[in-house]
Write an enzyme that holds these catalytic residues in place. Sequence first.
Site, PDB file in Angstrom:
ATOM      1  N   LYS A  37      35.536  21.222 -38.478  1.00 27.69           N
ATOM      2  CA  LYS A  37      35.443  22.257 -39.530  1.00 27.69           C
ATOM      3  C   LYS A  37      35.155  21.670 -40.988  1.00 27.69           C
ATOM      4  CE  LYS A  37      37.514  26.023 -38.439  1.00 27.69           C
ATOM      5  NZ  LYS A  37      38.830  26.862 -38.418  1.00 27.69           N
ATOM      6  N   ARG A  87      43.906  26.289 -42.352  1.00 28.60           N
ATOM      7  CA  ARG A  87      43.074  26.190 -41.068  1.00 28.60           C
ATOM      8  C   ARG A  87      43.107  25.043 -40.599  1.00 28.60           C
ATOM      9  NH1 ARG A  87      39.479  31.002 -40.106  1.00 28.60           N
ATOM     10  NH2 ARG A  87      39.660  32.324 -42.054  1.00 28.60           N
ATOM     11  N   GLY A 136      40.924  28.496 -30.797  1.00 30.59           N
ATOM     12  CA  GLY A 136      42.230  29.294 -30.433  1.00 30.59           C
ATOM     13  C   GLY A 136      43.548  28.510 -30.074  1.00 30.59           C
ATOM     14  N   MET A 146      44.949  25.671 -31.885  1.00 32.16           N
ATOM     15  CA  MET A 146      45.845  25.480 -32.820  1.00 32.16           C
ATOM     16  C   MET A 146      45.871  26.530 -33.890  1.00 32.16           C
ATOM     17  SD  MET A 146      44.792  21.236 -33.416  1.00 32.16           S
ATOM     18  CE  MET A 146      43.092  21.861 -33.478  1.00 32.16           C
ATOM     19  N   ARG A 157      29.777  25.646 -36.494  1.00 32.69           N
ATOM     20  CA  ARG A 157      29.887  24.493 -35.691  1.00 32.69           C
ATOM     21  C   ARG A 157      28.863  24.952 -34.390  1.00 32.69           C
ATOM     22  NH1 ARG A 157      35.784  26.705 -33.771  1.00 32.69           N
ATOM     23  NH2 ARG A 157      35.003  28.610 -32.789  1.00 32.69           N
ATOM     24  N   HIS A 200      39.162  36.082 -27.925  1.00 33.73           N
ATOM     25  CA  HIS A 200      39.575  34.486 -27.588  1.00 33.73           C
ATOM     26  C   HIS A 200      39.265  34.861 -25.809  1.00 33.73           C
ATOM     27  CE1 HIS A 200      42.932  32.244 -25.534  1.00 33.73           C
ATOM     28  NE2 HIS A 200      42.683  31.576 -26.557  1.00 33.73           N
ATOM     29  N   ARG A 218      32.554   9.679   5.979  1.00 35.01           N
ATOM     30  CA  ARG A 218      33.904   9.433   6.612  1.00 35.01           C
ATOM     31  C   ARG A 218      33.950   9.741   8.160  1.00 35.01           C
ATOM     32  NH1 ARG A 218      35.606  12.324   1.118  1.00 35.01           N
ATOM     33  NH2 ARG A 218      33.523  13.470   1.939  1.00 35.01           N
ATOM     34  N   ARG A 272      31.476   4.962   6.764  1.00 36.77           N
ATOM     35  CA  ARG A 272      32.745   3.939   6.800  1.00 36.77           C
ATOM     36  C   ARG A 272      33.451   3.985   7.907  1.00 36.77           C
ATOM     37  NH1 ARG A 272      37.404   6.283   2.951  1.00 36.77           N
ATOM     38  NH2 ARG A 272      37.744   7.806   4.586  1.00 36.77           N
ATOM     39  N   GLU A 301      39.335  -1.307  -2.395  1.00 37.78           N
ATOM     40  CA  GLU A 301      40.020  -0.415  -2.915  1.00 37.78           C
ATOM     41  C   GLU A 301      41.559  -0.837  -2.782  1.00 37.78           C
ATOM     42  OE1 GLU A 301      39.801   2.503   0.458  1.00 37.78           O
ATOM     43  OE2 GLU A 301      39.057   1.032   1.855  1.00 37.78           O
ATOM     44  N   SER A 358      31.556  -1.157  -2.154  1.00 37.69           N
ATOM     45  CA  SER A 358      31.622   0.411  -2.516  1.00 37.69           C
ATOM     46  C   SER A 358      33.118   0.478  -3.124  1.00 37.69           C
ATOM     47  CB  SER A 358      31.329   1.470  -1.541  1.00 37.69           C
ATOM     48  OG  SER A 358      31.542   2.608  -1.976  1.00 37.69           O
ATOM     49  N   ASN A 411      40.051   5.971  -5.415  1.00 37.86           N
ATOM     50  CA  ASN A 411      40.979   6.884  -5.134  1.00 37.86           C
ATOM     51  C   ASN A 411      42.180   6.095  -4.751  1.00 37.86           C
ATOM     52  OD1 ASN A 411      39.377   8.976  -5.559  1.00 37.86           O
ATOM     53  ND2 ASN A 411      39.023   9.411  -3.415  1.00 37.86           N
ATOM     54  N   ASP A 412      42.006   5.042  -3.545  1.00 35.52           N
ATOM     55  CA  ASP A 412      42.855   4.087  -3.354  1.00 35.52           C
ATOM     56  C   ASP A 412      43.113   3.042  -4.300  1.00 35.52           C
ATOM     57  OD1 ASP A 412      44.054   5.396  -0.964  1.00 35.52           O
ATOM     58  OD2 ASP A 412      42.509   4.347   0.372  1.00 35.52           O
ATOM     59  N   CYS A 428      32.503   5.421  -4.562  1.00 40.51           N
ATOM     60  CA  CYS A 428      32.687   6.536  -3.389  1.00 40.51           C
ATOM     61  C   CYS A 428      33.819   7.361  -3.984  1.00 40.51           C
ATOM     62  CB  CYS A 428      32.404   6.240  -2.322  1.00 40.51           C
ATOM     63  SG  CYS A 428      33.440   5.002  -1.534  1.00 40.51           S
ATOM     64  N   TYR A 444      24.879   2.677  -8.077  1.00 31.72           N
ATOM     65  CA  TYR A 444      24.843   4.005  -7.645  1.00 31.72           C
ATOM     66  C   TYR A 444      26.212   4.597  -7.714  1.00 31.72           C
ATOM     67  CZ  TYR A 444      26.769   3.120  -3.313  1.00 31.72           C
ATOM     68  OH  TYR A 444      27.558   2.636  -2.042  1.00 31.72           O
TER      69      TYR A 444
END
Length: 875
Positions: free
Chosen positions: A22, A92, A101, A103, A336, A454, A561, A617, A744, A763, A767-768, A830, A850
């Site tokens: 701003k 502001r 909205g 702050m 903005r 809002h 999987r 897998r 992993e 790969s 996650n693990d 993956c 990839y």
Amino acid sequence: MTKYVYAFNEGNKDMKNLLGGKGANLAEMTAIGLPVPRGFTITTEACNKYYEDEKVISSDIEKEIFDQLAKLEETTGKRMGDTNNPLLVSVRSGARASMPGMMDTVLNLGLNDQVAEGFAKATNNPRFIYDSYRRFIQMFADVVKGYPKSSFDRLLDEIKVEKGVSLDTELTAEDMYEVTMKFKDAYKELSGTDFPQDPKEQLIESVTAVFRSWNNERAIIYRRMHDIPSSWGTAVNIQEMVYGNSGDDCGTGVAFTRNPATGENELYGEYLINAQGEDVVAGIRTPEPISTLKDKMPEIYEEFTKYAKILENHYKDMQDMEFTIENGKLFMLQTRNGKRTAPAALKIAVDLVKEGMISKEEAVLKVDPNQLDQLLHPDFDKDALSKAKSIAKGLAASPGAATGKIYFTAEDVSEAVARGEDALLVRLETSPEDIQGMNDAKGILTLRGGMTSHAAVVARGMGRCCVSGCETLTLNEEEKVLTTKDGLVFREGDYLSLDGSTGLVYGEKIETVEPEISGEFEEFMSWADNIRTMKVRANADNERDANHAIKFGAEGIGLCRTEHMFFDEDRIFAVRQMIVADSIEKREEALAKILPMQRNDFEQIFRVMNDMPVTVRYLDPPLHEFLPHTDDEIKPLAESLGMTFQALKDRIESLKEFNPMMGHRGCRLAVTYPEIAVMQTRAIIEAAINVNKEGMNVVPEIMIPLITELKELEYIKKLVVQTADEIIKESNVDLKYSVGTMIEIPRAALLSDEIAKEAEFFSFGTNDLTQMAYGFSRDDASKFLDHYYDKNIFENDPFAKLDQNGVGKLVEISVKKGKETRPDIKLGICGEHGGEPSSVEFCHRVGLDYVSCSPFRVPIARLAAAQAKVKEQLR
């Protein structure tokens, strides 16, 4: 010495890291000659220093503020505290990223009893002055002191009832004076002290409140949702007040240079006569469309449209502008880059390229990848919709369709969603405190507010369906009852359906269908695909998922999987026979039943993917996950398996583990039961041979999970290769395949140079890998992560957004070591991080070939990969 305060004429749009978005844009508008009320900006560095100094504004920053205030008084010819010509200001927030909205704002600062009395006489407009004073008292009480806004709203409503009026604008000067006095009394009752009369005290307290609001709950939630670091801080803008509420030749509004819902190249917005800006966004009165300003104030309308074109051409993007008209003079209060829906974002990006304003590379950066998710959500089934009857119509504030049970508070919505329900949030009007419930809800319905309220702005940014300003409905919040004008009653937990594209509300559950994607989406995504260099695959375990993957532009399957195939009703019995078998012979007998099913699964997937790479897998989860757990479930299974109840129960108990995610799973199953790996190899290779006979050229990628040691991979790969080569030789065909592993486990990442001796591809199962690196259970972390967010230990869920500092370093080490051993090694990811934009950018940066993610996130990953390439070229 650090400079903490900048006048608007000292900055520009490139200083938003320091001045906030701003402040930087106010400085830029000032520089290009637009009519901007004068002021100054307290920097984001001052906010960070405030927190470093234990939430205190230091004396040197305070001195800079007052020095700039004195210069502003000199420039304007007004003085704070003067009773005839006082300087009143707005305070502001303004972070470097737009957070509408989230702050806090304080208007009309500088008013006190003496100033109000003198200014009322000087202007001969006491109604305007006391309208401004009562607003200031309420805002100061709410924003600075944290007192409930509703206490003051109730007082105002009581006076309107007493005076027999429905709108604030119908109150007289005497009424406004009465409101102001009652507000002062309410403030004293809440605080125990009189309303502060020293304007400088008011100013410092308000600046402190804005700094404090950077870490309020709704701002923290918004930052986490939009990936905004807490270290950025917020700037504070102190700006000379201009008044839209001093008469009928005054007004205030919000407008966009293009339609933020559709992207159409038309001026779009709303305004209110005789009002202040908060009235428009808060939904207190329903505003008028900006187009009607052309008739009411033609010269102002023409001037405003000129400024709108200047700003869009200057910023090369659709602008969201706030303006005020004071006594027939136009002032620009903000500009903005405007929040927009996903369809609008695509149309605007494509149109800006066609208009010659930006390049395709610049266009690719204009769309937030996460927004594409909006395009992939269901719409109403046309047949079901044709039979449904609408019960009300509001404003089509944010497109899409939503159906669910209605709840009347944000908290109730979140609780309902936690129970697994689809929920709609229904409110008179939303406020920033509702942010979590709005995010959890399928859709939002408000009875008040316009297209820039809002609810509308936040819903569009989130991709939530929203119908706003539905004034024909009546809501009793205490009794939690919604009533239509025809007397239909809906209570908490009843179903409604919302059409955010038409504004229609339906009093029933309506079935939804998958969306169709075409038009600007296809054109825009073709640009992204031509730019990116990293491939995008999908995680898909069956023919249906594979078809979705193709539909959304996947270039292969990065994770199939196989265990997900085992749960189907027609094969779970054979899987359970295999698990409880007490000899190799019995296990192989059960596996022989599973083999044709698995082979058929792979054939279906290979056919859909049509020569694209498919990474399969091998069995990963612990075996006990396939078995029943209660006595009632165990008894019939024991009978069908020809076992006693106790024998089966003992077998199930023997498979249970204290920490199954780190137990007997992944490659460890293949080491213990090599016949499982042999069966899965046979299914994959035979499926590939069968479809290749149909004219395809499938090259299967066989992935061994949870490897932590080279010898593990050597042992299992030997089984795979012997089985595969034997089948290929017997079939007298030429079939290529590769064997790789998931990285992993941290040890595997550190020993990737050794593992790459056998692995032809890596790969990253992030996650693990995240779970193992942090020592968190991804299934249980949600129970305590909220406390980490609240205490600013974490800003993001590491399972949702890749931890580049820790887990990312393991990936980088693995990439480097793997390539040292095998320069042509194929590298991918993956985990679900493969569809998260900042994680995709990281993957591009470290050199992965990839990313792979769920099918519906493929477009997000495609765009994120293109953006990563453009950003790389800009560096």
